[in-house]
Design a protein around this motif. Structure first.
Motif, PDB file in Angstrom:
ATOM      1  N   THR A 158      45.852  13.291 124.614  1.00 43.40           N
ATOM      2  CA  THR A 158      47.008  13.771 123.841  1.00 43.40           C
ATOM      3  C   THR A 158      48.279  13.657 124.680  1.00 43.40           C
ATOM      4  O   THR A 158      48.218  13.558 125.902  1.00 43.40           O
ATOM      5  CB  THR A 158      46.839  15.248 123.436  1.00 43.40           C
ATOM      6  N   ALA A 273      47.768   0.396 122.194  1.00 39.54           N
ATOM      7  CA  ALA A 273      47.208   1.640 121.642  1.00 39.54           C
ATOM      8  C   ALA A 273      47.000   1.515 120.132  1.00 39.54           C
ATOM      9  O   ALA A 273      45.947   1.904 119.609  1.00 39.54           O
ATOM     10  CB  ALA A 273      48.135   2.814 121.966  1.00 39.54           C
ATOM     11  N   TYR A 277      43.535   2.155 118.251  1.00 41.97           N
ATOM     12  CA  TYR A 277      43.435   3.259 117.281  1.00 41.97           C
ATOM     13  C   TYR A 277      43.177   2.710 115.878  1.00 41.97           C
ATOM     14  O   TYR A 277      42.427   3.306 115.092  1.00 41.97           O
ATOM     15  CB  TYR A 277      44.723   4.092 117.278  1.00 41.97           C
ATOM     16  N   ASN A 278      43.806   1.593 115.553  1.00 37.20           N
ATOM     17  CA  ASN A 278      43.624   1.013 114.236  1.00 37.20           C
ATOM     18  C   ASN A 278      42.157   0.638 114.008  1.00 37.20           C
ATOM     19  O   ASN A 278      41.583   0.910 112.947  1.00 37.20           O
ATOM     20  CB  ASN A 278      44.527  -0.224 114.088  1.00 37.20           C
ATOM     21  N   ILE A 280      39.583   2.016 115.528  1.00 38.89           N
ATOM     22  CA  ILE A 280      38.824   3.272 115.464  1.00 38.89           C
ATOM     23  C   ILE A 280      38.977   3.913 114.083  1.00 38.89           C
ATOM     24  O   ILE A 280      38.000   4.358 113.461  1.00 38.89           O
ATOM     25  CB  ILE A 280      39.301   4.238 116.576  1.00 38.89           C
ATOM     26  N   ASP A 281      40.199   3.931 113.567  1.00 36.48           N
ATOM     27  CA  ASP A 281      40.455   4.601 112.285  1.00 36.48           C
ATOM     28  C   ASP A 281      39.782   3.894 111.119  1.00 36.48           C
ATOM     29  O   ASP A 281      39.543   4.501 110.072  1.00 36.48           O
ATOM     30  CB  ASP A 281      41.970   4.698 112.042  1.00 36.48           C
ATOM     31  N   GLY A 288      38.145   8.961 116.462  1.00 37.39           N
ATOM     32  CA  GLY A 288      39.094   9.454 117.461  1.00 37.39           C
ATOM     33  C   GLY A 288      38.986  10.965 117.582  1.00 37.39           C
ATOM     34  O   GLY A 288      38.732  11.647 116.581  1.00 37.39           O
ATOM     35  N   ARG A 292      45.953  12.995 115.308  1.00 33.51           N
ATOM     36  CA  ARG A 292      46.736  11.756 115.220  1.00 33.51           C
ATOM     37  C   ARG A 292      48.171  11.911 115.695  1.00 33.51           C
ATOM     38  O   ARG A 292      48.707  11.062 116.396  1.00 33.51           O
ATOM     39  CB  ARG A 292      46.730  11.225 113.793  1.00 33.51           C
ATOM     40  N   ARG A 295      48.493  11.757 119.574  1.00 28.99           N
ATOM     41  CA  ARG A 295      47.705  10.770 120.309  1.00 28.99           C
ATOM     42  C   ARG A 295      48.452  10.150 121.490  1.00 28.99           C
ATOM     43  O   ARG A 295      49.587   9.700 121.366  1.00 28.99           O
ATOM     44  CB  ARG A 295      47.297   9.641 119.360  1.00 28.99           C
ATOM     45  N   VAL A 300      42.795   6.789 125.295  1.00 35.21           N
ATOM     46  CA  VAL A 300      42.305   6.799 123.919  1.00 35.21           C
ATOM     47  C   VAL A 300      40.888   7.377 123.927  1.00 35.21           C
ATOM     48  O   VAL A 300      39.981   6.800 124.513  1.00 35.21           O
ATOM     49  CB  VAL A 300      42.325   5.369 123.333  1.00 35.21           C
ATOM     50  N   PHE A 302      37.445   8.847 122.010  1.00 33.88           N
ATOM     51  CA  PHE A 302      36.684   8.660 120.767  1.00 33.88           C
ATOM     52  C   PHE A 302      35.211   8.973 120.992  1.00 33.88           C
ATOM     53  O   PHE A 302      34.747   9.027 122.136  1.00 33.88           O
ATOM     54  CB  PHE A 302      36.872   7.238 120.220  1.00 33.88           C
TER      55      PHE A 302
END
Lengths: 365, 365
Positions: A158, A273, A277-278, A280-281, A288, A292, A295, A300, A302
């Motif tokens: 974070t 990033a 993240y894309n 993972i989402d 994750g 959000r 982040r 990162v 997960f």
């Protein structure tokens, strides 16, 4: 000589730019035709004074540090700053506010409690530090000597995306895992400190950026080597500094300048990033763990649906040359640290591996 | 690649063994086929745990350190220990004796005075620290918590050749400029500390060897990172240590073991020092500045008949590839630091140069 290199996602000590390592390698036995390694020259020599001077100037330029701030090269890591900050800054009322947004923030708070009155202005411990807590000015100490935050929480993935409104009370930030990764208005801070081993150089050197008026008021019990005045008055040469680590930091600063500075690397970091993240989402098996809105673009975090799968993933990734992905024990799961020196190519390789892992393991769920 | 190397007499950071630098160079981009530099691996990895473990074991073996002592790898140099020692050891009566045999001894004493009652048991300040003062037990503090000495005085070229008789009071020694240079009965000490940058590795790591019973009694104001207990309980891995500096130290320890250990290097060191002192004692223009009985075998200090000649000597020596010979500003003249990594060949080259200088400049006197 060509060396096989891995994709390095270590949280710190972490990846260094290949060209920096290659330059250090080339001149390891003779720095600048001196016939000595940079490790063998005196810290009082003109050669080393040029190194530390250029390192200081480069960092000032890269971070656009105002003239009323001083840049110090110290030792002992952020953990030493956890004591140095209160020892230097508890000069008026001996009170401070801390935001506890992770285990290092917690440790910083605990050391400050040895030297003064500490108020926890906010905490996200209730959800294992998976978010940055909202700040309520009513909970701030009106006569605090400083307000401490951990800008990026390495373990939990974070980061603060906005700074607290503290009026005249100086904000002190541990920026160990995000320094130089994105634009930062130094004038908003009283003090920024960062261990070098994540976004700058090797471990063993710690950067302190401090507003001049906060120097010179250390408590009587502060050791000389924890008093910022010692470094300000000697240009960080009171005793022998970690010369090689400072030299490596300089090489990293030079490279970052050549790449276009912090704004250029920020763009790359955000792309790296976002790419991860894309994936993972949109994944059916990877999730994750950080909220959000908070982040980190450096770490990162997960998980997979089970600890067994987490362990399998880390094991197989390591075997495939993707190392350092195991999460911190306090957070579990996985963590990809994608600091400045981690190339987009490495992030792509990680996503490709995650895709393959999902294909191979998604059916069983 | 073959590099032109100089004869390096720097007082610290100082010469490193060529083969150590060559090994570090070879594996700088991939340590032990890991695909990562040793600077890029986690301090929590098995690879680094093996490095720090072997470093600890090697030092224990080399110095024959008894089992009731702990070896700590800390940061901040001897100057940080000047505070850490009293912060950890002022646990009974808050009193200590210091022998002031040089400028660093003086600085150590001054930091201790912040935390307790300090008695100067002896001083050689009257003759600019050119000798080790005689010790008179009548001047010792009977209930001191410790007795502090600087084993070898880098600036002035003196060393203790016998230890004070302090009964049950632990002797604490700054051994920065003589550790591993000659046999040392560790059981005679409560604590030994040494910055690595003279006789071990690069700057940035400091060795502390402490008797177990002296750990765990730090004053309440001691920062966590200055409390020896922090390092004992974590095997020096409480936070990120200076990993590369520890790795370099290990390579130096390995080489010293291969050479035959401390007794073997002591013989060479004594021969190197005798060779240089013998020339000085028979010279018409060079004069040693330390009292003969207290002469260091690590730092050889000498002068010419005038400051102009001193400056000429240093200038011409540097041009001839003999570097680091200028004396410390507090002592003046010249100083040849001939630590473990300085080869006999370098001392011979220095003496040859001094002979030539004497021939060329002796007539004018």
């Amino acid at each position: 000589m060509e060396m096989e290199r891995v994709h390095n996602f270590n949280p710190g000590p972490a990846a260094l730019p290949r060209e920096v390592l290659e330059q250090a390698q080339r001149e390891l036995l003779s720095y600048d035709r001196s016939g000595m390694s940079v490790m063998e020259i005196s810290h009082r020599s003109a050669a080393f004074e040029a190194i530390i001077g250029e390192a200081r100037d480069s960092l000032k330029e890269l971070m656009n540090i105002p003239d009323n701030y001083r840049i110090l090269f110290v030792q002992g890591g952020a953990s030493t700053q956890f004591a140095a900050v209160p020892l230097n800054l508890f000069s008026k009322n001996g009170k401070a506010d801390y935001v506890v947004s992770g285990n290092f923030a917690q440790k910083a708070k605990e050391q400050a409690e040895r030297y003064g009155l500490v108020n926890v202005a906010a905490s996200s411990k209730d959800k294992n530090f998976s978010y940055i807590p909202a700040l309520d000015r009513a909970k701030f100490t009106p006569d605090a000597d400083f307000f401490h935050i951990t800008l990026n929480n390495t373990v939990y993935g974070t980061r603060f995306t906005s700074l607290p409104e503290t009026g005249d009370i100086p904000i002190v930030a541990d920026a160990s895992s995000c320094i130089l990764s994105e634009a930062c208005d130094v004038s908003r801070f009283g003090l920024i400190y960062a261990g070098a081993q994540k976004n700058i150089g090797p471990s063993g050197v710690t950067i302190v950026i401090v507003r001049e008026d906060l120097v010179g008021h250390a408590l009587a019990c502060a050791p000389v080597m924890l008093d910022y005045k010692t470094y300000v008055e000697s240009d960080s040469l009171y005793n022998t500094p970690p010369t090689f680590a400072i030299y490596m930091s300089l090489l990293v600063f030079r490279r970052l300048k050549a790449l276009g500075g912090v704004s250029a690397i920020q763009k790359i970091n955000e792309e790296k990033a976002a790419y991860l993240y894309n994936f993972i989402d949109n994944s059916k098996i990877f999730t994750g763990t950080a909220e959000r809105k908070d982040r980190s673009i450096m770490n990162v975090t997960f998980v997979l649906p089970s600890k067994e799968l987490d362990a399998k993933f880390v094991r197989e990734a390591t075997a495939a040359g993707l190392v350092g992905l195991k999460g911190h024990k306090a957070a579990g799961g996985m963590r990809a640290s994608i600091y400045n020196a981690v190339e987009f190519e490495s992030v792509k390789a990680l996503v490709e591996f995650m895709k393959k892992f999902e294909l191979e393991n998604g059916g069983a769920l």
